[in-house]
Structure formats: structure tokens, C-alpha cells
Design an enzyme around this catalytic site. Sequence first.
Site, mmCIF file in Angstrom:
data_model
loop_
_atom_site.group_PDB
_atom_site.id
_atom_site.type_symbol
_atom_site.label_atom_id
_atom_site.label_comp_id
_atom_site.label_asym_id
_atom_site.label_seq_id
_atom_site.Cartn_x
_atom_site.Cartn_y
_atom_site.Cartn_z
ATOM 1 N N GLU A 1 11.246 7.305 -37.505
ATOM 2 C CA GLU A 1 10.119 7.875 -37.377
ATOM 3 C C GLU A 1 9.385 7.524 -35.726
ATOM 4 O O GLU A 1 9.237 6.302 -35.611
ATOM 5 C CB GLU A 1 9.068 7.308 -38.475
ATOM 6 C CG GLU A 1 7.881 8.069 -38.815
ATOM 7 C CD GLU A 1 6.372 7.537 -38.226
ATOM 8 O OE1 GLU A 1 6.361 7.820 -36.887
ATOM 9 O OE2 GLU A 1 5.987 6.730 -38.653
ATOM 10 N N CYS B 1 0.851 6.297 -35.166
ATOM 11 C CA CYS B 1 1.622 7.282 -35.046
ATOM 12 C C CYS B 1 1.043 8.566 -35.438
ATOM 13 O O CYS B 1 1.397 9.882 -35.057
ATOM 14 C CB CYS B 1 3.191 7.354 -35.780
ATOM 15 S SG CYS B 1 2.929 6.457 -37.420
#
Lengths: 487, 487
Positions: free
Chosen positions: A226, A263
Amino acid sequence: MSELIKQACDKSYEAWKSFKNASYATRKSLLENIATEIENLGDELIQTAMEETNLPEARLSGERARTCNQLRVYGKHVTDGYWAAAYIDTAIPDRKPLPKADIRKINQSIGPVVVFGASNFPFAYSTAGGDTASALAAGSTVLLKAHPAHLKTSKLVAKAISKALENLNLSQDIFIHIEETDFSAGKALVQHPNVKGVGFTGSHTGGMALVKYAQEREEPIPVFSEMGSINPVVILHENYDDALQMKVAQLAGAITLGVGQFCTNPGLILMLDGPVLEGVAAQLSEAISKSGVGKMLHPGIEKAYLENYKTALSQKGVELIARSSDVDLPGMAVVAKTSSENFLSNPKLHQEVFGPYSIIVACKDLEDLLNVYEHMEGQLTSSIFVEPGRFEVQQVFVDVMSVKAGRIIVNGVPTGVEVCHSMVHGGPYPSTTDGRFTSVGQDAILRWVRPVSYQNFENEVLPDGLKNANPLNIPRLVNGVWTSEGL
Amino acid sequence: MSELIKQACDKSYEAWKSFKNASYATRKSLLENIATEIENLGDELIQTAMEETNLPEARLSGERARTCNQLRVYGKHVTDGYWAAAYIDTAIPDRKPLPKADIRKINQSIGPVVVFGASNFPFAYSTAGGDTASALAAGSTVLLKAHPAHLKTSKLVAKAISKALENLNLSQDIFIHIEETDFSAGKALVQHPNVKGVGFTGSHTGGMALVKYAQEREEPIPVFSEMGSINPVVILHENYDDALQMKVAQLAGAITLGVGQFCTNPGLILMLDGPVLEGVAAQLSEAISKSGVGKMLHPGIEKAYLENYKTALSQKGVELIARSSDVDLPGMAVVAKTSSENFLSNPKLHQEVFGPYSIIVACKDLEDLLNVYEHMEGQLTSSIFVEPGRFEVQQVFVDVMSVKAGRIIVNGVPTGVEVCHSMVHGGPYPSTTDGRFTSVGQDAILRWVRPVSYQNFENEVLPDGLKNANPLNIPRLVNGVWTSEGL
């Protein structure tokens, strides 16, 4: 490859041969025990993490609570059992032209997995975080590569896991804490034949390096990296009114939350040029100017942030709207503005600036705005701010966003990733390496399993999840119908 | 890249933008229409396939029926809807410390996919075969690379699909038949940015070439290559009795079925040395000697088979047990025998000999037998022949087989892959490139989807599968409980 890594991978595989068959109840107990032992670490854990990460006490206490909740959620999820996708098709001996055999299938662990602790979530996506919890839930053993930026914290959490394993008389090798911090250790782990999957949260460079290592193996294995996202927010409001002001206040908070080290930080704001944009820019400017300067996680992140926002601000046609300090400081919040032409023609502006930074892109009309969005790369999230009831324009954007993003938010900010069944924290490349999976929420377990079919078995030899009486009491698809009844 | 390929990929993507949103009912109608139009091709299809593939009429009629059944099974599966994994977590506005938003998620097509027709199933795993059917079911458009060995057959089936699309007023670009037979066309298709997934059944070399092409892309995409397997059969019987004789008769049939041209052909028989092995070898020898010489699919396969069985028979310590012709002929059935030491020390004997070939490995004891099995690479299937009730020894083998294989069969042969919910036709590398998925059975659709989350949406803008009233009447996980009720 160091002897230590080799030994760790061998031990992990040996432990897996037995742990893969551990009952769902045992796995649940393990996850719950880990949560309790983490809580038992008490203040020492919070103090250690504060020293290592610069994160404030309240944030760390909250993150610890989230982490323990995650562990318990995955524990419950294991025994809920539908992740196992237990299917049963019973025999039809007199079927013509050929008899049909009894066939059943169920998901099982793919094998030992390597988890790389993330720096920005020292609890929730590090040592006993979502990757570790979901892997243990799946019946995988875990080789945890500690993040060097919070090694002491990681060791404490590893101690809690070790205690939990001890409490349950389970092998200590079910979870192995790797403290070698040099680069080659990570490569060696990913390339060891005993390792069957990889979980990573971090930079694009780091994530893609792991993919390359995995590709060099004789046997390919899945890598879930990720890697980041700029999380576009599309503002479609036609008036700068109270409703929009409330949303922009939320947006300013999301940009600076946790010094922007998420994120899901909203790094891009797309809207039409004109008075609404002016209102939004002025409001953001005021909020950002007053937002203060936070302390970032570690010097590496500070340095990168300083470089990246300076690079962004130095691009042609980029205008500074607000900054939370008069002099360049790491952790300083920054909002910039540019035109759609500039944005479209300059790939540097599409890159993530990890930290409290966002850029407004002024578009000429809706078609231009849509065009800018469509030129974006894959994203973890995309958001829309819009007046309720404007379904037609929403539908247009939702349609393109459903191709580009893992999660679409209407009238809300992307930060705050709920741990729930319906969460997708994962999106098309380059936000992750495999947008077919999520790293947050119950379905994260699906990254670590594969199905196995059992044909023509006597009941006694079947895995418990497939036995006639349904001793695990899980939902099963029996001849095409979901039921928790036994046969 | 040829202009034709480029245009095809662009057309496929344009068509996908609308087809991805086609209702489940429309997709079901399309699949059913394709089945009907294939049936409408009548005898011309069978005759053409007979000329091109050397397969007999009965086999082709059976395969056509299977193919049409598959199409209808995937059609029903789309509207059954649990593949969509529709999850709903409703809002909790007064949750402390933070309110919880309404979040929902559902699986959606990953994008256009390329399917490579397989030579050994000119209907069931070629033009309108399982890969195409499952991709259309998922809402993906399909670029079908026709297999050069049955191009006329492929064109006929493509015509049927075209007719089905016409019947339903759907874009002809939902299915595009690529007739360029040179190697570069396949590479260009896999590397086009509009392509988001690949399905392939064939050789290891071919399958891994596609993986390499996909890795060279800027955006990685999933490649499902089903590449072959030698499908070990472990015989544990303690006496050469009537029960075992019946199973060995089945095994002989499975070795020669379809001139051995199945990926589930049993190419390896593991058992203890001694009188039971002698009985089995003698029975197989008699059956194989009388089995005749079939005609293989095409000259390329004939040539490879001749070379491969000669290579196998020329290895040190390999003894010929039976052959169905006195002179070397392609299509000739062959059974050989060797010792466990020879087998373990010679990797050439682990390789698939695609055709009617199998080798018996004589083991010293159960430990030796287990050791030989554990040295095998990943397999599509593994089988056990054993007396009912011998649970302990079964359990030992089932445990190791569940690590190595996608499907485990007790007292049955691996050929005959049932199209059902619980089928896993896929196994650890190198049998496939991704053992987490199956290419046969309803779950094959899962190769072509990814989940998308919708947060804080008004009901009107949600995908139908997530709307409050559950208009698609599919099972949904609502706040952790499966239900088909609306909200």
C-alpha cells in the site's frame, strides 16, 4: 542471506505446518490475548512510542485502542467463518451421463507471510497491526520486519505477542520479530522459499522494490504494497454557503491531521474557477495559516517533505495560498493553487507530497474538471463535496471514480479509515500493487488464503469447516444455498 | 504493436465503460443467448472442430453441452449475486468518540481482459469457454486471442457471440475476436494499458511468458495462467483386491482418456514397492497395451509428446511397463516405472509429459512415499486410493496435499472437472500462476473483480446492489449479518 533470516524462515514454516490447522477458536483466543497483553504493557508502551515517533499521547492512546479493537475484530471474524467460503456440493450418484461426486471447498492459509511495519502507524499498521492480525487470523505465521524508526516500541509489542503465545501454549515461532534493520534483511525475507506472501505499507519505491524481489523468486508470491495516494477531493458546490464552509473546515482539518502523515491525506482539490473557489481558497488559507507546525515522525520524513513541497511550489504556474510558518519548516502546512492546464501538463504535480500539503486545481468547466480527474493515476480514495440531491452530476463523477479509486466518499473527508466489513483500503495501481484486496477491515484476511477442494471424502477426514454436522457453526453454501444447518 | 490490436484494445475499453454497469439481468441474458446461439450453429460447429482438432464427435458434442451449461451456470451465478460480496455497514451518528459513517462495498469488474483460447478444449476453454464466460459475468469486456489450431471453430463461436450481442442490442465490442496468430499479437494485447487482466491455459513456457509481459507493464495486472500438473495418485491399499482393481481400471481409463490431453491427466503413481505394486503394474500394463493409439490435437502436441516420453524413458533407472504400440507413435499410451531414489534425484521425471503417459514410483515405506510427495512442486490435483476407514494414514497425506494441491480426491481419478461451486481448478505454482483462484466453477468470476467502497452516499447514487431496498434481491452482509432483506 544472513543465517538468522534463514533460521527464522525455517522456524516460521515449521510452526505454520501446525498453526495452519489451529482451530478457529484458538486463533480467536490468540488475537484476543495479544490485545490484552498489549493493554497490559500500559504506559510504558505509550511513553516509548512518544519518544520514538514524536506522536502525541492522545493520538497514541487512540491508536492503541484501535489496534486492540482490530485484533478482537479479526478474532471474531475468524469464528464468524464466512471468510472461509466453505462450499459443499453433495454427490448425485445416479446423475446421467455421469455420476456427480461429493465436492467441498474451504479457504486455508497460503503459508508464512512477511509483514513490514509501517512508520506512520506504530501500533495499528506495525508489529501487531492489521497485516499481522489478519495473517494470524488466516492461519499464517508471521515474520515481522520491525520498522527501524520505532524499534523499541516494536520490541515491546513483540513481547506482548510472545506472552500471548505463551499463555496459550502455542509455538513462539508463530510470530517472529526480525530486528535486523538493514535493507538486505527485507530482501532476504521476501525471497526465502518458505515465505508465501508479503504485506507492506510505505513509499512507492519501497513497495515496488518488494514486488521486484518477489518477481525474481522461482515461485511468484503475492505482495500487497500500500504505497500512497493523493486522494482527490472534487468540490462541485455552486455556492460558497454555510454548508460548504462546514465541509471546507473539515477538509482543512484533514489536511493537517497528524501532520498530514496519513495515506488518505487529501493532497488535491479539484473545483471550478470562480467565486466559490475564491471562497474556499480564502477559508483554507486562513485555517492553514493558523494551523501551527507539527513534529513529523522521523528525520527522513521531514527531509522528504521539505524537499517535496519546495519542488511542488517551484513548478511553473503554482501559487502559494497559505503556509503555517513564515520560514520553511518540516511539518509546516502548505496549500497551493494552480490551473488545470498546468496540472495536466506537469506530472510532478500528480506526485504525493507526504505531509500536510494540498493543491487546489482551478478548472474551466465541468468537462475540464472531469478530464483532470480522468488523468489521475489509481487512488486509495476520491471524495465529492456536493449539495444533496444533485444526483446527475454526482453519478458522472462516481462512475469515473469507481474505476480509479478503492473508496468514494460523498460530503466527507478521506481521513479516518473505519475498521468494518465494507471498508476498502486499497485501490488501483499505483496506490497499491493489487487493488483486488483491502488492507483494512475484515476482508483483509482474504489476502492470505487460498481455496482447497476435497472430493469424495469420508466425513472423518474432512476439515472441520466442511464436516457434515457443521461443528464450527459457520455459514456454508450447500448446493448453492447459504445455510448454517448441518447436512 | 499492430494498429489492429491497438484499435481493438481501445474499442474494448470504450465498450467496457458502459458494459461494466450493465445490470446483472442483462449479463445473464447475454450468457444465455450465447449458449443458445452456439447450439444454433448445429452440426457445422461439430464438423469444423472435428476437422481441426482430431477430437471425435461424441467428445465434441459432450464438450459443447458442457460449454453451454457453463455459460448458463455463470448467467445464473451473476443474478445469484453473492460473488458481488455486497456489504453494508450503516451509520452510527452518535457513536463516541467519533460518529460512524454509512459505508457499503461491492465487487465490480477490473476492466477489459484478454483470454487466450486453449487448444485442448476447443469449446469449453476456448472462445466462449470458462474464462470468457466468467469475465463477461463479472462485467468485463473480452479480447479473445483465437487459438491457431482451431481458428475456424473459433470464428464460428465468435459469430454466435456476435449474434447474441446483436439480439440484445449490446455493443459488438464487448467481445472482440483477435485472429492474428503471430506471437507478437499476444504480447501486444497483454501489454496494452487498457487491458486489466489475462486468462490463459496452456504450457508453462507460454504461461510464464505472459507473466513476464505483464511484469514489464507500468501498471501490473493479474495473469491467471493454468500451466499443467502431473497430478500424483498415491495408492495406499494394503492388498491387491477387487476394490483396488476397480480403481486401477478407472486409473487406466484416466491415463488414456482424450489421448491424455487433459491438465488433470494422472502422470504419476506413488506406492509402496511389493506385491500390491506388482498387481497394479500388471493390470495397468494389460489395460494400457490394449488401449490403442489415439490421434492427438495437432502436430505440435504430437511432436512434443513423442520427444517427452522418449526423454522420460531414456532416464537412468526408468523401466517401460507397457505401451499401446510396438513402434513409437504419437498418441501411443505409455506407462513406466522407477524407484523413489531415481525419481527424487532426477528433476526431469517431475516434468509433465502432456499426453497418455504415467510413471509408477516404487517407494520403500510410507515415510519414503511421503517424502517423495513432499518433494513435488505445486499441483492442480492429488489423489489417494485407500481402503475406507483408514483415517490416520489418509489424514497424514491430506495434510501435506492441502499445501501442495488445489483439489484432493479420495478413491477417484483427477480427470473430470465438475463445474460447481466447490470446484478448485487451480493450485500452487507452477501448476498455475495464482493458486488463490480457480478457473473452473462459479468462483472463477472472482478473478475479474475488485471491491469499491461507497461512503456516506445518498441512496439514489449507490450501485443497485447496495441500494436500501435491495432491488437486485441478492444476499448482503448488513452490519455483519447475511440477509436478502432490504433496509
